[in-house]
Design a protein around this motif. Structure first.
Motif, PDB file in Angstrom:
ATOM      1  N   LYS A   1      45.903  38.805  19.295  1.00 50.10           N
ATOM      2  CA  LYS A   1      45.736  37.699  20.231  1.00 50.10           C
ATOM      3  C   LYS A   1      46.972  36.811  20.217  1.00 50.10           C
ATOM      4  N   THR A   2      47.113  36.008  21.242  1.00 53.81           N
ATOM      5  CA  THR A   2      48.237  35.092  21.357  1.00 53.81           C
ATOM      6  C   THR A   2      47.732  33.655  21.274  1.00 53.81           C
ATOM      7  N   GLU A   3      48.648  32.718  21.477  1.00 60.02           N
ATOM      8  CA  GLU A   3      48.264  31.302  21.440  1.00 60.02           C
ATOM      9  C   GLU A   3      47.471  30.888  22.665  1.00 60.02           C
ATOM     10  N   VAL A   4      47.461  31.755  23.703  1.00 59.75           N
ATOM     11  CA  VAL A   4      46.722  31.460  24.936  1.00 59.75           C
ATOM     12  C   VAL A   4      45.355  32.135  24.851  1.00 59.75           C
ATOM     13  N   PRO A   5      44.269  31.406  25.031  1.00 62.65           N
ATOM     14  CA  PRO A   5      42.941  32.031  24.967  1.00 62.65           C
ATOM     15  C   PRO A   5      42.776  33.076  26.072  1.00 62.65           C
ATOM     16  N   GLY A   6      42.248  34.231  25.695  1.00 61.07           N
ATOM     17  CA  GLY A   6      42.008  35.292  26.658  1.00 61.07           C
ATOM     18  C   GLY A   6      43.202  36.181  26.933  1.00 61.07           C
ATOM     19  N   LEU A   7      44.330  35.961  26.255  1.00 59.75           N
ATOM     20  CA  LEU A   7      45.529  36.767  26.467  1.00 59.75           C
ATOM     21  C   LEU A   7      45.899  37.450  25.161  1.00 59.75           C
ATOM     22  N   SER A   8      46.056  38.773  25.210  1.00 55.53           N
ATOM     23  CA  SER A   8      46.461  39.559  24.040  1.00 55.53           C
ATOM     24  C   SER A   8      47.819  40.189  24.308  1.00 55.53           C
ATOM     25  N   ARG A   9      48.465  40.590  23.210  1.00 56.38           N
ATOM     26  CA  ARG A   9      49.816  41.147  23.301  1.00 56.38           C
ATOM     27  C   ARG A   9      49.853  42.437  22.494  1.00 56.38           C
ATOM     28  N   MET A  10      50.337  43.488  23.129  1.00 55.30           N
ATOM     29  CA  MET A  10      50.432  44.797  22.485  1.00 55.30           C
ATOM     30  C   MET A  10      51.886  45.234  22.484  1.00 55.30           C
ATOM     31  N   THR A  11      52.406  45.558  21.314  1.00 56.76           N
ATOM     32  CA  THR A  11      53.782  46.024  21.163  1.00 56.76           C
ATOM     33  C   THR A  11      53.750  47.487  20.774  1.00 56.76           C
ATOM     34  N   LEU A  12      54.337  48.334  21.632  1.00 60.61           N
ATOM     35  CA  LEU A  12      54.349  49.774  21.415  1.00 60.61           C
ATOM     36  C   LEU A  12      55.783  50.226  21.162  1.00 60.61           C
ATOM     37  N   VAL A  13      55.949  51.065  20.162  1.00 54.83           N
ATOM     38  CA  VAL A  13      57.229  51.707  19.874  1.00 54.83           C
ATOM     39  C   VAL A  13      57.012  53.206  19.994  1.00 54.83           C
ATOM     40  N   LEU A  14      57.720  53.827  20.905  1.00 54.96           N
ATOM     41  CA  LEU A  14      57.547  55.252  21.156  1.00 54.96           C
ATOM     42  C   LEU A  14      58.870  55.869  21.548  1.00 54.96           C
ATOM     43  N   LYS A  15      58.909  57.194  21.583  1.00 56.56           N
ATOM     44  CA  LYS A  15      60.113  57.936  21.913  1.00 56.56           C
ATOM     45  C   LYS A  15      59.812  58.885  23.071  1.00 56.56           C
ATOM     46  N   GLY A  16      60.803  59.025  23.950  1.00 58.76           N
ATOM     47  CA  GLY A  16      60.633  59.902  25.098  1.00 58.76           C
ATOM     48  C   GLY A  16      61.778  59.746  26.069  1.00 58.76           C
TER      49      GLY A  16
END
Length: 286
Positions: free
Chosen positions: A116-131
């Motif tokens: 979750k983030t500091e804003v209610p109802g907002l989430s943050r997803m960090t993806l690390v991938l190769k392609g």
């Protein structure tokens, strides 16, 4: 009678003379057209064959080999490391939909951090991938089309701050030091303190800390970049790693080049129109 006899004698004389000349040059001369046709049929004229290129299987195979050898190799798709940051609505099923899009495109997700983030109802997803970069552009557009996704940020070529967290439990004793009943001898206890001191020095070098110490084990916490965490794990491996858990990469772009002092900012250029400037000779004396 005399005229006919004379003509026949002249023709026979000419024929004998021609036969002698022809015999010297070409051997035998045919005296009738029928005999000439028979001679042509018995001795057909042999024409010289023109040189030709053999187009058999060996020639075709050689041609295909030359074409394949001279054709340049197609460039392979370069596999790059991509860091995506997805801002999504905090609702159930968003994470599975994001990972489903990446799996459908054939991407292998190295790390994934969702919180979750500091804003209610907002989430943050960090993806690390190769392609490949081309396929990544298509995947980004498909992610943006998802209803719960607000925005997709690509940090692949951006100056960012990235960190990972590590918790590792290390043994500070050897199996030979443990006696019956799980107790340690005095010598084994002193050796364990030496190992604990060496582990503390390693943790200080990497700006980590020891969170828990027991009779046989110690837990170290480290927050650093991924390559530094890999280096730390290699150093403490001789101690004996009992457990290790590490988070994925958390990324945030660096701040821009913002000037802190107003005097360092470039002043705007002011253009003066000399046509509208007042005439100083008409002004009163000061």
């Amino acid at each position: 009678m005399r005229a006919g006899t004379l003509s026949r004698a002249m023709s026979s004389t000419a024929g004998s003379t021609a036969a002698k000349d022809g015999g010297a040059n070409c051997g035998k001369v045919n005296e009738s057209s029928t005999t000439a046709m028979e001679y042509k049929q018995q001795h057909p004229r042999q024409l010289r064959r023109l040189p030709r290129v053999d187009a058999g299987p060996s020639a075709a195979e050689q041609a295909v080999s030359n074409i394949l050898y001279n054709t340049p190799i197609a460039p392979k798709l370069q596999t790059e490391r991509h860091i995506l940051d997805c801002l999504a609505q905090d609702e159930p099923g968003v994470l599975s939909r994001v990972t489903g899009v990446m799996a459908a495109r054939g991407f292998n997700i190295d790390t994934l951090v969702a919180s979750k983030t500091e804003v209610p109802g907002l989430s943050r997803m960090t993806l690390v991938l190769k392609g490949p970069a081309i396929v990544m552009e298509q995947a980004k557009k498909q992610l943006e089309d998802l209803v719960p996704i607000w925005a997709v940020l690509d940090y692949s070529h951006t100056r960012i701050i990235e960190r990972e967290s590590l918790l590792v439990k290390v043994s500070i004793v050897t199996p030979e030091d443990i006696e019956m009943g799980g107790t340690l001898s005095d010598r084994a206890f002193l050796d364990s303190q030496d190992r604990l001191s060496a582990l503390r020095q390693y943790a200080d070098l990497f700006k980590g800390e020891i969170l828990d110490v027991a009779q046989n084990t110690a837990v170290v916490s480290l927050n650093a970049k991924g390559d530094r965490i890999d280096a730390f794990l290699k150093l403490v491996r001789p101690f004996g790693i009992l457990e290790a858990v590490r988070s994925g990469i958390m990324a945030m772009p660096r701040s821009g080049d913002v000037t802190m002092f107003e005097s360092e900012q470039s002043a705007p250029q002011v253009s003066i129109n000399h046509d509208n400037a007042p005439d100083l000779s008409n002004l009163p004396p000061s």
